[in-house]
Scaffold this motif. Structure first.
Motif, PDB file in Angstrom:
ATOM      1  N   LEU A 102       7.560   9.368  -3.866  1.00  0.00           N
ATOM      2  CA  LEU A 102       7.481   9.179  -2.418  1.00  0.00           C
ATOM      3  C   LEU A 102       6.043   9.000  -1.953  1.00  0.00           C
ATOM      4  CD1 LEU A 102       8.949   9.163   0.323  1.00  0.00           C
ATOM      5  CD2 LEU A 102       8.684  11.657   0.378  1.00  0.00           C
ATOM      6  N   THR A 103       5.148   9.826  -2.459  1.00  0.00           N
ATOM      7  CA  THR A 103       3.744   9.717  -2.049  1.00  0.00           C
ATOM      8  C   THR A 103       3.102   8.433  -2.583  1.00  0.00           C
ATOM      9  OG1 THR A 103       3.147  11.134  -3.931  1.00  0.00           O
ATOM     10  CG2 THR A 103       3.399  12.197  -1.785  1.00  0.00           C
ATOM     11  N   THR A 104       3.517   8.012  -3.760  1.00  0.00           N
ATOM     12  CA  THR A 104       3.015   6.748  -4.297  1.00  0.00           C
ATOM     13  C   THR A 104       3.488   5.580  -3.444  1.00  0.00           C
ATOM     14  OG1 THR A 104       2.991   7.651  -6.549  1.00  0.00           O
ATOM     15  CG2 THR A 104       2.964   5.259  -6.336  1.00  0.00           C
ATOM     16  N   ALA A 105       4.753   5.627  -3.021  1.00  0.00           N
ATOM     17  CA  ALA A 105       5.275   4.578  -2.147  1.00  0.00           C
ATOM     18  C   ALA A 105       4.539   4.568  -0.814  1.00  0.00           C
ATOM     19  CB  ALA A 105       6.774   4.797  -1.927  1.00  0.00           C
ATOM     20  N   ALA A 106       4.181   5.757  -0.322  1.00  0.00           N
ATOM     21  CA  ALA A 106       3.446   5.827   0.943  1.00  0.00           C
ATOM     22  C   ALA A 106       2.092   5.141   0.826  1.00  0.00           C
ATOM     23  CB  ALA A 106       3.272   7.287   1.361  1.00  0.00           C
ATOM     24  N   LEU A 107       1.426   5.323  -0.308  1.00  0.00           N
ATOM     25  CA  LEU A 107       0.151   4.630  -0.515  1.00  0.00           C
ATOM     26  C   LEU A 107       0.346   3.120  -0.629  1.00  0.00           C
ATOM     27  CD1 LEU A 107      -1.630   7.024  -3.058  1.00  0.00           C
ATOM     28  CD2 LEU A 107      -2.350   6.543  -0.715  1.00  0.00           C
ATOM     29  N   ALA A 108       1.476   2.725  -1.170  1.00  0.00           N
ATOM     30  CA  ALA A 108       1.745   1.293  -1.338  1.00  0.00           C
ATOM     31  C   ALA A 108       1.902   0.577  -0.008  1.00  0.00           C
ATOM     32  CB  ALA A 108       2.996   1.096  -2.196  1.00  0.00           C
ATOM     33  N   ILE A 109       2.447   1.266   0.994  1.00  0.00           N
ATOM     34  CA  ILE A 109       2.776   0.596   2.257  1.00  0.00           C
ATOM     35  C   ILE A 109       1.843   0.966   3.400  1.00  0.00           C
ATOM     36  CG2 ILE A 109       5.211   0.440   1.611  1.00  0.00           C
ATOM     37  CD1 ILE A 109       5.783   2.770   3.480  1.00  0.00           C
ATOM     38  N   THR A 110       0.833   1.808   3.125  1.00  0.00           N
ATOM     39  CA  THR A 110      -0.056   2.275   4.187  1.00  0.00           C
ATOM     40  C   THR A 110      -1.439   1.658   4.026  1.00  0.00           C
ATOM     41  OG1 THR A 110       1.142   4.386   4.245  1.00  0.00           O
ATOM     42  CG2 THR A 110      -0.994   4.295   5.343  1.00  0.00           C
ATOM     43  N   PRO A 111      -1.809   0.677   4.837  1.00  0.00           N
ATOM     44  CA  PRO A 111      -3.135   0.070   4.737  1.00  0.00           C
ATOM     45  C   PRO A 111      -4.229   0.890   5.420  1.00  0.00           C
ATOM     46  CG  PRO A 111      -1.845  -1.038   6.421  1.00  0.00           C
ATOM     47  CD  PRO A 111      -0.934  -0.042   5.783  1.00  0.00           C
ATOM     48  N   GLY A 112      -3.857   1.804   6.285  1.00  0.00           N
ATOM     49  CA  GLY A 112      -4.841   2.599   7.021  1.00  0.00           C
ATOM     50  C   GLY A 112      -4.150   3.329   8.161  1.00  0.00           C
ATOM     51  N   PRO A 113      -4.890   4.009   8.995  1.00  0.00           N
ATOM     52  CA  PRO A 113      -6.360   4.123   8.984  1.00  0.00           C
ATOM     53  C   PRO A 113      -6.875   4.972   7.822  1.00  0.00           C
ATOM     54  CG  PRO A 113      -5.430   5.587  10.632  1.00  0.00           C
ATOM     55  CD  PRO A 113      -4.286   4.765  10.107  1.00  0.00           C
ATOM     56  N   TYR A 114      -8.180   4.988   7.682  1.00  0.00           N
ATOM     57  CA  TYR A 114      -8.784   5.659   6.536  1.00  0.00           C
ATOM     58  C   TYR A 114      -8.448   7.148   6.502  1.00  0.00           C
ATOM     59  CZ  TYR A 114     -12.430   7.267   3.325  1.00  0.00           C
ATOM     60  OH  TYR A 114     -13.107   7.843   2.293  1.00  0.00           O
TER      61      TYR A 114
END
Length: 210
Positions: A102-114
């Motif tokens: 789930l957290t990996t998928a969140a990084l995949a679809i989240t461009p930002g903010p920083y």
């Protein structure tokens, strides 16, 4: 913290022989689940920096995200004992591996903010820290302590190999998939498959009280 008391003889000698346990379906399925999870987690660690660089962040910003993820890993490990007391081994294994996906998928679809990416990196690190301890206790939680060395060695062989190959394989897959966000999506799918496998990794006879 004080050293924990030694397990009772009934716990220390619980379960089948090392050969029987190693040849059992639950052990083999557990090895598959933890190997897939180790591959995904290790690839995510190394690929986080190029993921952020690909999204336009600086090398310094990517390094901070990676470093704070390491701090999250240490923090996550402090929570594992509480988690272990409150969850059964199969539920704990499945949940932590699924959270990794789930957290990996969140990084995949989240461009930002920083700031959000920093928070996600810390959470990813916390899950990673718990997964490390999950693997370390996987044998004793299911088959007791008698054959811990032999069974842990058999379990560590594929997981360590997967972790070692993950950086190279992840970089190669990112090229083929068209970028690091796509790679993170694929790694999330690998973690989901691993969590499904973990559901089938409960031995017929587990350590009492687990």
């Amino acid at each position: 913290a004080p050293w924990p008391p030694a397990p009772s003889p009934s716990v220390a000698h619980a379960g089948a022989s090392a050969e029987e346990a190693a040849r059992s379906r639950p052990f083999r399925v557990l090895a598959v689940a933890l190997t897939l999870s180790a591959f995904a987690v290790s690839a995510v660690v190394v690929a986080l920096v190029p993921l952020l660089l690909e999204r336009g962040y600086s090398t310094s910003e990517a390094a901070w995200a990676l470093g704070l993820g390491g701090a999250g890993q240490t923090l996550g490990r402090t929570l594992y004992a509480t988690l272990a007391r409150r969850t059964a081994v199969t539920a704990r294994t499945t949940t932590l591996i699924a959270l990794g996906g789930l957290t990996t998928a969140a990084l995949a679809i989240t461009p930002g903010p920083y700031a959000l990416l920093i928070a996600l990196s810390i959470i990813v690190g916390m899950v990673r820290g718990n997964l490390t301890l999950l693997q370390a206790t996987a044998i004793t939680d299911r088959w007791g302590t008698t054959h811990y060395g032999r069974l842990s060695g058999l379990l560590a062989a594929p997981t360590t190999t997967a972790s070692a190959l993950a950086p190279f394989a992840g970089a190669a897959l990112a090229i083929r998939l068209g970028g690091y966000p796509q790679l993170f999506g694929a790694l999330a799918a690998v973690s989901v498959i691993a969590s499904v496998a973990a559901l089938r990794a409960a031995p017929r006879s587990t350590v009492p009280g687990r």
